[in-house]
Design an enzyme around this catalytic site. Structure first.
Site, PDB file in Angstrom:
ATOM      1  N   MET A 117      12.964  46.521 111.652  1.00 33.87           N
ATOM      2  CA  MET A 117      13.377  47.358 110.528  1.00 33.87           C
ATOM      3  C   MET A 117      14.868  47.272 110.213  1.00 33.87           C
ATOM      4  O   MET A 117      15.473  48.245 109.770  1.00 33.87           O
ATOM      5  CB  MET A 117      12.987  48.812 110.804  1.00 33.87           C
ATOM      6  CG  MET A 117      11.501  49.004 111.063  1.00 33.87           C
ATOM      7  SD  MET A 117      10.447  48.297 109.765  1.00 33.87           S
ATOM      8  CE  MET A 117      10.862  49.390 108.400  1.00 33.87           C
TER       9      MET A 117
ATOM     10  N   HIS B 220       4.529  40.939 105.964  1.00 36.99           N
ATOM     11  CA  HIS B 220       4.783  42.039 105.036  1.00 36.99           C
ATOM     12  C   HIS B 220       3.458  42.577 104.505  1.00 36.99           C
ATOM     13  O   HIS B 220       2.565  41.795 104.146  1.00 36.99           O
ATOM     14  CB  HIS B 220       5.646  41.540 103.866  1.00 36.99           C
ATOM     15  CG  HIS B 220       6.041  42.619 102.916  1.00 36.99           C
ATOM     16  ND1 HIS B 220       7.047  43.531 103.200  1.00 36.99           N
ATOM     17  CD2 HIS B 220       5.557  42.955 101.693  1.00 36.99           C
ATOM     18  CE1 HIS B 220       7.160  44.375 102.177  1.00 36.99           C
ATOM     19  NE2 HIS B 220       6.271  44.042 101.259  1.00 36.99           N
TER      20      HIS B 220
END
Length: 205
Positions: A93, A112
């Site tokens: 992240m 993703h």
């Protein structure tokens, strides 16, 4: 034949990391070897997963560094020391800088939870629901300097059902992620993925 040496970057629960571990233990990575987990949170569940799997960890605290470039230089040195050939971003992240991206150009992939180029960035599943799409999915792509903008290696469709919630859709998307990511890593390890500009060719068995 030498195995492809892989490092996985993750920040959270680590279900995609676990999928790679399971695939490696079942000899489904076509010669890829999980050498290192890089994590920016010492207490993230993925760190414990790595320890149980016998995978070395490199855990760092970003706040202890003056800049993103500073900790990336340290990470890069560790990757080079271990002769890492492929970096897999699996729920990592943090935005990467050119320090890392340039060093691993064409050798770094990301997973993703949308069909890119639709819904890049954070909260992709929520973005898809809010937009009202009927299908979404999963994308594995090479990492470049943009936001989820690198060349696409593989995509899988996930239908959005009537009455779908973010939680139910996320559960089904994550299940697909755990299938496609080991498959892509295995194809790369087998030398079956070629990159030409933005176009990626994957040779299947």
């Amino acid at each position: 034949m030498a195995k492809l040496r892989v490092a996985v970057f993750a920040s959270g629960n680590g279900t995609n990391f676990q999928a790679l571990v399971d695939a490696a233990q079942q000899d489904r990575l076509d010669g890829a070897s999980l050498e290192l987990l890089v994590c920016d949170k010492a207490h993230a569940p993925v760190v414990e997963r790595a320890k149980k799997a016998g995978v070395d960890t490199f855990v760092f605290a970003p706040k202890e560094y003056d800049s993103r470039e500073a900790y990336e230089r340290e990470i890069l040195a560790e990757l080079q020391r271990r002769e890492i050939e492929l970096v897999v971003l699996a729920g990592y992240m943090r935005i990467l800088t050119p320090v890392m991206v340039d060093a691993y150009e064409g050798r770094m992939i990301n997973i993703h939870p949308s069909l890119l180029p639709a819904f890049p960035g954070i909260n992709a599943i929520r973005q898809a629901l809010d937009y009202g799409v009927k299908v979404t999915g999963v994308t594995v792509h090479y990492v470049d300097g943009g936001l989820d903008s690198g060349p696409i290696i593989a995509q899988r469709l996930v239908e959005v059902l009537d009455g779908e919630t973010e939680s139910t859709l996320a559960t089904r998307i994550h299940a697909v992620e755990q299938e496609v990511l080991p498959w892509v890593v295995g194809r790369i390890a087998a030398g079956s993925v070629s990159l030409d500009g933005r176009h990626v060719t994957v040779t299947t068995l």
